[in-house]
Design a protein around this motif. Structure first.
Motif, PDB file in Angstrom:
ATOM      1  N   GLN A  32       3.585   6.727 -10.294  1.00  0.00           N
ATOM      2  CA  GLN A  32       3.555   6.998  -8.867  1.00  0.00           C
ATOM      3  C   GLN A  32       2.556   5.997  -8.290  1.00  0.00           C
ATOM      4  O   GLN A  32       1.416   5.930  -8.738  1.00  0.00           O
ATOM      5  CB  GLN A  32       3.092   8.427  -8.632  1.00  0.00           C
ATOM      6  CG  GLN A  32       2.993   8.815  -7.195  1.00  0.00           C
ATOM      7  CD  GLN A  32       2.471  10.234  -7.051  1.00  0.00           C
ATOM      8  OE1 GLN A  32       2.664  11.066  -7.925  1.00  0.00           O
ATOM      9  NE2 GLN A  32       1.791  10.495  -5.973  1.00  0.00           N
ATOM     10  N   PHE A  33       2.997   5.187  -7.330  1.00  0.00           N
ATOM     11  CA  PHE A  33       2.161   4.090  -6.849  1.00  0.00           C
ATOM     12  C   PHE A  33       2.061   4.121  -5.328  1.00  0.00           C
ATOM     13  O   PHE A  33       3.047   4.347  -4.638  1.00  0.00           O
ATOM     14  CB  PHE A  33       2.766   2.754  -7.302  1.00  0.00           C
ATOM     15  CG  PHE A  33       1.938   1.556  -6.942  1.00  0.00           C
ATOM     16  CD1 PHE A  33       0.708   1.340  -7.540  1.00  0.00           C
ATOM     17  CD2 PHE A  33       2.378   0.655  -5.988  1.00  0.00           C
ATOM     18  CE1 PHE A  33      -0.056   0.231  -7.209  1.00  0.00           C
ATOM     19  CE2 PHE A  33       1.620  -0.448  -5.648  1.00  0.00           C
ATOM     20  CZ  PHE A  33       0.405  -0.660  -6.261  1.00  0.00           C
ATOM     21  N   ASN A  34       0.866   3.904  -4.822  1.00  0.00           N
ATOM     22  CA  ASN A  34       0.613   3.800  -3.386  1.00  0.00           C
ATOM     23  C   ASN A  34       0.274   2.338  -3.114  1.00  0.00           C
ATOM     24  O   ASN A  34      -0.838   1.897  -3.385  1.00  0.00           O
ATOM     25  CB  ASN A  34      -0.540   4.713  -2.973  1.00  0.00           C
ATOM     26  CG  ASN A  34      -0.845   4.635  -1.494  1.00  0.00           C
ATOM     27  OD1 ASN A  34      -0.518   3.667  -0.813  1.00  0.00           O
ATOM     28  ND2 ASN A  34      -1.489   5.677  -0.988  1.00  0.00           N
ATOM     29  N   PRO A  35       1.232   1.549  -2.553  1.00  0.00           N
ATOM     30  CA  PRO A  35       0.968   0.126  -2.342  1.00  0.00           C
ATOM     31  C   PRO A  35      -0.018  -0.156  -1.212  1.00  0.00           C
ATOM     32  O   PRO A  35      -0.586  -1.228  -1.152  1.00  0.00           O
ATOM     33  CB  PRO A  35       2.342  -0.455  -2.019  1.00  0.00           C
ATOM     34  CG  PRO A  35       3.151   0.687  -1.556  1.00  0.00           C
ATOM     35  CD  PRO A  35       2.599   1.905  -2.225  1.00  0.00           C
ATOM     36  N   VAL A  36      -0.232   0.811  -0.322  1.00  0.00           N
ATOM     37  CA  VAL A  36      -1.197   0.612   0.760  1.00  0.00           C
ATOM     38  C   VAL A  36      -2.610   0.726   0.215  1.00  0.00           C
ATOM     39  O   VAL A  36      -3.461  -0.128   0.446  1.00  0.00           O
ATOM     40  CB  VAL A  36      -0.946   1.618   1.913  1.00  0.00           C
ATOM     41  CG1 VAL A  36      -2.022   1.494   2.973  1.00  0.00           C
ATOM     42  CG2 VAL A  36       0.431   1.385   2.521  1.00  0.00           C
TER      43      VAL A  36
END
Length: 199
Positions: A32-36
């Motif tokens: 699960q990745f949050n690019p911001v």
């Protein structure tokens, strides 16, 4: 990271997406990745092809699904039991076919974001993860609400895409993209998939 993945990541950053799944083909893990914020949480997905101790009969597998209150359409169960059932289906031209789950594969455990689900119910795990990451007003699974997505039955996969039956009519087939939380309609229905002209 290859060029398409880098382009996807740049698009996600441009859209200020705060939630997506990245799949590592080398280690078969999903993150699960949050690019911001540029943060990742391991959301390891266990392979469906885990070692089996004993093969269960069709009746035992159907009882297992019934005990867990999973209602697979009867016509599809009959199709899975038949010799005509096929292992894959091409959804889009010039793309890899989706592997359809056998009755046994529907009942296998899948780990989604640290919680175990039956493969047939894995969208409930993804809906829960979307709800936790984006709140109950998440638009990523539109036109499905998170509750509707959670009720859908997964029947196949291709890489990080899951083929599922629309819980609202138990016939339309859709694709869930694990790497972005989006859904995509197909031109197929469950009726056309198991019809006599298809097998």
């Amino acid at each position: 990271m290859d060029a398409p993945d880098a382009a996807f990541l740049n698009t996600a950053i441009g859209k200020k997406m705060t939630f997506l799944f990245l799949h590592c083909p080398a280690c078969s893990r999903m993150f699960q990745f949050n690019p911001v914020a540029w943060t990742a949480h391991a959301s390891e997905t266990a392979a469906l092809r885990a070692a089996r101790v004993a093969q269960k009969s069709s009746k035992q597998l159907e009882k297992l699904l019934a005990r867990e209150q999973v209602t697979v359409p009867q016509a599809y169960l009959a199709h899975l039991r038949s010799v005509k059932s096929r292992p894959g289906v091409a959804i889009f031209k010039d793309e890899e076919p989706f592997t359809l789950y056998s009755l046994d594969a529907l009942c296998q455990d899948v780990d989604v974001d640290g919680t175990r689900y039956r493969a047939v119910r894995q969208l409930a795990g993804f809906a829960q993860a979307l709800g936790q990451a984006a709140g109950s007003g998440s638009k990523q699974a539109a036109p499905f609400s998170l509750a509707e997505l959670a009720a859908c039955l997964a029947i196949g996969e291709e890489n990080t895409r899951i083929l599922f039956i629309d819980s609202r009519d138990n016939d339309a087939l859709w694709i869930y993209h694990c790497d972005g939380g989006d859904v995509e309609p197909t031109r197929l229905t469950l009726t056309s998939l198991i019809g006599p002209g298809v097998c």
